[in-house]
Design a protein around this motif. Structure first.
Motif, PDB file in Angstrom:
ATOM      1  N   ALA A   4       0.820  -1.208   0.000  1.00  0.00           N
ATOM      2  CA  ALA A   4       0.000   0.000   0.000  1.00  0.00           C
ATOM      3  C   ALA A   4       0.856   1.261   0.000  1.00  0.00           C
ATOM      4  O   ALA A   4       0.562   2.219  -0.716  1.00  0.00           O
ATOM      5  N   ARG A   8       0.727   4.242  -2.731  1.00  0.00           N
ATOM      6  CA  ARG A   8       0.031   5.408  -2.208  1.00  0.00           C
ATOM      7  C   ARG A   8       0.433   6.686  -2.950  1.00  0.00           C
ATOM      8  O   ARG A   8       1.591   6.948  -3.181  1.00  0.00           O
ATOM      9  N   ILE A  43      -6.244  -3.968  -5.444  1.00  0.00           N
ATOM     10  CA  ILE A  43      -6.810  -2.818  -4.753  1.00  0.00           C
ATOM     11  C   ILE A  43      -8.016  -3.249  -3.925  1.00  0.00           C
ATOM     12  O   ILE A  43      -8.817  -4.078  -4.361  1.00  0.00           O
ATOM     13  N   LYS A  44      -8.100  -2.699  -2.715  1.00  0.00           N
ATOM     14  CA  LYS A  44      -9.209  -3.048  -1.829  1.00  0.00           C
ATOM     15  C   LYS A  44     -10.451  -2.276  -2.240  1.00  0.00           C
ATOM     16  O   LYS A  44     -10.360  -1.148  -2.707  1.00  0.00           O
ATOM     17  N   THR A  46     -12.668  -0.827  -0.426  1.00  0.00           N
ATOM     18  CA  THR A  46     -12.801   0.438   0.298  1.00  0.00           C
ATOM     19  C   THR A  46     -11.900   1.513  -0.300  1.00  0.00           C
ATOM     20  O   THR A  46     -12.320   2.653  -0.449  1.00  0.00           O
ATOM     21  N   THR A  47     -10.708   1.116  -0.609  1.00  0.00           N
ATOM     22  CA  THR A  47      -9.761   2.062  -1.195  1.00  0.00           C
ATOM     23  C   THR A  47     -10.308   2.615  -2.504  1.00  0.00           C
ATOM     24  O   THR A  47     -10.289   3.824  -2.747  1.00  0.00           O
ATOM     25  N   THR A  50     -13.612   4.752  -2.062  1.00  0.00           N
ATOM     26  CA  THR A  50     -13.226   6.016  -1.426  1.00  0.00           C
ATOM     27  C   THR A  50     -12.543   6.937  -2.435  1.00  0.00           C
ATOM     28  O   THR A  50     -12.855   8.125  -2.509  1.00  0.00           O
TER      29      THR A  50
END
Lengths: 111, 111
Positions: A4, A8, A43-44, A46-47, A50
């Motif tokens: 991550a 990022r 990739i999650k 939530t990520t 969001t």
DNA sequence: TGCCGTACTACGTGTGCCGTAGTACGTTGG
DNA sequence: CCAACGTACTACGGCACACGTAGTACGGCA
């Protein structure tokens, strides 16, 4: 496997770049990233959600609903003009970052 | 100008790579980064000192005091064996990250 | 009918880079 | 002589973002 912290700050670039070719929706984008990274970056949810909402709130993406194949409504996202500008800006920043990190990582000497 | 988010997660790599050639201390490292990035990235003192301490606490760096030129004691940092291992690991992760972001950023098609 | 895949939401957490601020000491110049 | 500047470092708080975990909901399919 890409962590991550390594990715990022570059997720926005990736999302904008994917949406540059055509509008898409979260699940498909997630698949695209998984496929094209050959499973190296997952990739999650939530990520992803969001990030999409953040980009939309910043005016870089527009969204619309479309009921398709599965019969379930999907939220499609597409680039706005501003999003396209930001994409170019992020591409430029990425090139700078890449150059900088490469410079140190490969241990080359000063310019 | 390279932003914090873009560089985030790569600072450890940069620091370890700088210290690979020879031990150094915070102020000099900061100068090195500024110089070699041609002013494109100006690392903050807090960021730098925090990162150095973190790396030391993780056993990737050792430190020693040395009173030099200015007459003031400096904290020099040098790579440990583990730090060298981590450097190689981070180089590898960087290559993966670079490949992934490049892939999307340049809009190439799937492998 | 019950499981799988799709599509999305909610809420909390931790890391790490940064902003701001302050301390302290040695050299240098007017 | 003292004031400004460069060097060297510490303290404390803020915040964005990617993540973990969890849950909802619905359609198709076996």
């Amino acid at each position: 496997m890409i962590g991550a912290d390594a990715i990022r700050g570059h997720i926005d670039l990736i999302l904008l770049a994917i949406l540059e070719t055509r509008p898409s929706y979260a699940y498909e984008i997630s698949r695209t990233i998984t496929d094209r990274s050959r499973g190296e970056y997952l990739i999650k949810q939530t990520t992803l959600y969001t990030a999409l909402k953040r980009l939309q709130s910043q005016g870089q993406l527009d969204s619309y609903e479309d009921v398709s194949a599965t019969g379930k409504p999907r939220t499609y996202y597409e680039l706005t003009a501003d999003g396209l500008d930001q994409l170019e800006a992020k591409r430029a920043e990425w090139r700078s970052t890449r150059e900088l990190v490469d410079h140190f990582a490969t241990g080359k000497d000063a310019p």
